[in-house]
Design a protein around this motif. Structure first.
Motif, PDB file in Angstrom:
ATOM      1  N   VAL A  70       9.945  11.141  -7.888  1.00  0.00           N
ATOM      2  CA  VAL A  70       9.348  10.957  -9.216  1.00  0.00           C
ATOM      3  C   VAL A  70       8.751   9.559  -9.339  1.00  0.00           C
ATOM      4  CG1 VAL A  70       9.862  10.772 -11.684  1.00  0.00           C
ATOM      5  CG2 VAL A  70      10.811  12.659 -10.357  1.00  0.00           C
ATOM      6  N   TYR A  71       9.528   8.556  -8.918  1.00  0.00           N
ATOM      7  CA  TYR A  71       9.068   7.173  -9.037  1.00  0.00           C
ATOM      8  C   TYR A  71       7.781   6.933  -8.263  1.00  0.00           C
ATOM      9  CZ  TYR A  71       8.906   2.137  -8.261  1.00  0.00           C
ATOM     10  OH  TYR A  71       8.486   0.837  -8.160  1.00  0.00           O
ATOM     11  N   PHE A  99       4.660   8.801  -9.582  1.00  0.00           N
ATOM     12  CA  PHE A  99       4.106   8.143 -10.770  1.00  0.00           C
ATOM     13  C   PHE A  99       3.360   6.869 -10.384  1.00  0.00           C
ATOM     14  CE2 PHE A  99       6.441  10.961 -13.505  1.00  0.00           C
ATOM     15  CZ  PHE A  99       5.786  10.891 -14.721  1.00  0.00           C
ATOM     16  N   ILE A 116       9.069   4.851 -16.307  1.00  0.00           N
ATOM     17  CA  ILE A 116       9.570   5.322 -15.015  1.00  0.00           C
ATOM     18  C   ILE A 116       9.922   4.137 -14.119  1.00  0.00           C
ATOM     19  CG2 ILE A 116       8.943   6.571 -12.907  1.00  0.00           C
ATOM     20  CD1 ILE A 116       9.462   8.396 -15.266  1.00  0.00           C
ATOM     21  N   THR A 167      14.302  -0.061 -19.871  1.00  0.00           N
ATOM     22  CA  THR A 167      14.004   1.277 -20.395  1.00  0.00           C
ATOM     23  C   THR A 167      13.875   1.243 -21.914  1.00  0.00           C
ATOM     24  OG1 THR A 167      15.197   2.304 -18.552  1.00  0.00           O
ATOM     25  CG2 THR A 167      14.805   3.658 -20.501  1.00  0.00           C
TER      26      THR A 167
END
Length: 461
Positions: A126-127, A130, A377, A432
């Motif tokens: 995912v990281y 992105f 992210i 975050t």
């Protein structure tokens, strides 16, 4: 207890060559007719490491110094560089101690079992996907700046995606080494040009053009907590390539030379971050652009982006290659197809690179608040994969030592490892939080940008 790793399917723990066949603990049998996944020298490793980190992240450093103030900013950067360098060093040490480790998912399995493997493996994909999408948008910004918005931005993003797919489909990192060198020369040249231009010009492009102007840089500033943590998070993001170093180490001819390559990498990266950040903030003050390539005016922005676009593309290619290779190894590990030129090998590999590129392109083009989402992210997954696991890795290898072997150095390293884990969680939670607040603020103000937008995205940089 340390669970046995079911993915360690290759019996040897070290590389051995017999009759031109190399047996690797990850890739299995590598022959003269197969792609050589163990052919990256330490110099090429240094280039790949450096380019995986030294992208547009460097261009956010001057703005971060502008938020924190020059002296606190430099101290924060050096502190993050120290933690990041130690974490990257542990990657190489852990790889030598556990030859069967290919990616951070293997580390997750050793530390936390099946949950750790799946969680960190998913986070890794995912990281980096992105980040790949962010790179495609950066390429579109460069093309818009060079062409003065010559066509729809969505077209430029699509062009970036096609180029990324073609180049990231090169199977081995050793063959990508020359691309990494081109990218390094490109992005460093672009940054140096902007830095020199800002130094010789009367004032930065965004500063008032009438009257006498003096840079308003400050040695110390008093930012709010949200502003400060956002600035620190941008510095962490600039060093958040650590999780990609597992794959680079796995393809080295001699993993024992990993630390040598890391020293070169971190010397270049940290030296560049410090010199460029300090010089640009000193001359531009509060009028430094972010990314900083726009600080010297429209003409120099075109020149710098024109020279720097190969470097931006190479960064995008590398960060797209990493999740593609991870998925490829997970799918074919333990089979003859992993290191053999079979139809299944090629279909799987091209499917992985195409899938990663397509997902990155869709995410980059379709999500209205994409830039803020990338920050979110990066704050969550980037820190999670760059600090906390490395502290746990040192403890995993050293905690069970006999009491007689527990020297003063051992106790210091235990404290340091715990400190890295705690700092990592603090930065992850705080970063975050800052990203979520920023997303809400930006969306309330503008509603985000449109999906597959044609608007010129280079006007603000």
């Amino acid at each position: 207890m340390k669970p046995e790793d079911p993915e360690s399917l290759q019996p040897p723990s070290k590389t051995a060559s017999v009759h031109n066949i190399t047996t690797d603990a990850v890739f299995g049998d590598i022959t003269e007719d197969s792609p050589n996944y163990r052919d990256v020298g330490w110099v090429g490793t240094a280039a790949l490491m450096t380019k995986s980190m030294l992208g547009l992240g460097v261009l956010s450093i001057p703005n971060a110094l502008g938020v924190l103030g020059l002296i606190p900013g430099v101290i924060s950067l050096l502190a993050i560089a120290t933690i990041a360098t130690w974490s990257m060093h542990i990657v190489g040490v852990f790889k030598i101690n556990h030859r069967e480790v290919y990616g951070i998912d293997d580390v997750g399995y050793k530390l936390f079992g099946v949950f750790g493997r799946e969680f960190l493996g998913t986070a890794f994909c995912v990281y980096w996907i992105f980040v790949s999408g962010s790179g495609m948008l950066s390429i579109s910004i460069a093309l818009n700046a060079i062409s003065t918005h010559g066509t729809c931005t969505a077209v430029f993003v699509a062009v970036a995606a096609i180029a990324t797919f073609l180049l990231s489909s090169i199977r081995t990192l050793s063959r990508m080494g020359w691309i990494a060198w081109i990218g390094l020369v490109s992005i460093l040249s672009a940054i140096i040009i902007v830095t020199v231009a800002v130094g010789v010009q009367d004032r930065p492009a965004a500063a008032p053009q009438e009257g006498i102007w003096v840079s308003d840089y400050e040695l110390f500033k008093k930012p709010s907590f949200l502003e400060a943590i956002s600035a620190v998070s941008s510095m962490v993001f600039a060093y958040a390539g650590t999780s990609g170093f597992f794959a680079i180490a796995a393809e080295m001819r001699e993993p024992e030379h990993y630390t040598r390559a890391l020293v070169v990498c971190q010397s270049v990266v940290t030296g560049t971050y410090l010199s460029i950040g300090i010089v640009l903030y000193y001359f531009c003050g509060s009028y430094v652009a972010s990314p900083a390539l726009g600080s010297a005016g429209p003409l120099m922005k075109k020149v710098s982006y024109g020279i720097g676009i190969p470097g931006i593309l190479v960064s995008t290619v590398i960060v797209c290659h990493l999740p593609s290779k991870y998925t490829f190894v997970r799918l074919l590990r333990g089979t003859e197809h992993l290191a053999a030129n079979t139809p299944r090998h090629w279909i799987t590999w091209l499917s992985c690179t195409f899938g990663a590129t397509l997902i990155a392109y869709i995410i980059a083009s379709a999500i209205p608040v994409f830039n803020s989402l990338v920050s979110l992210i990066g704050a969550f997954f980037g820190t999670l994969m760059s600090f906390q696991p490395m502290g746990c890795m040192w403890l995993y290898d050293n905690w069970s030592k006999n009491k007689r072997e527990r020297t003063v150095r051992w106790y210091i390293m235990v404290c340091w490892s715990v400190f890295v884990i705690v700092v990592g969680f603090f930065l992850m939670v705080a970063g975050t939080y800052g990203s979520v607040v920023e997303i809400i603020k930006n969306y309330n103000e503008s509603g985000g940008s449109a999906a597959w937008s044609c608007a010129d995205n280079s006007n603000s940089v």
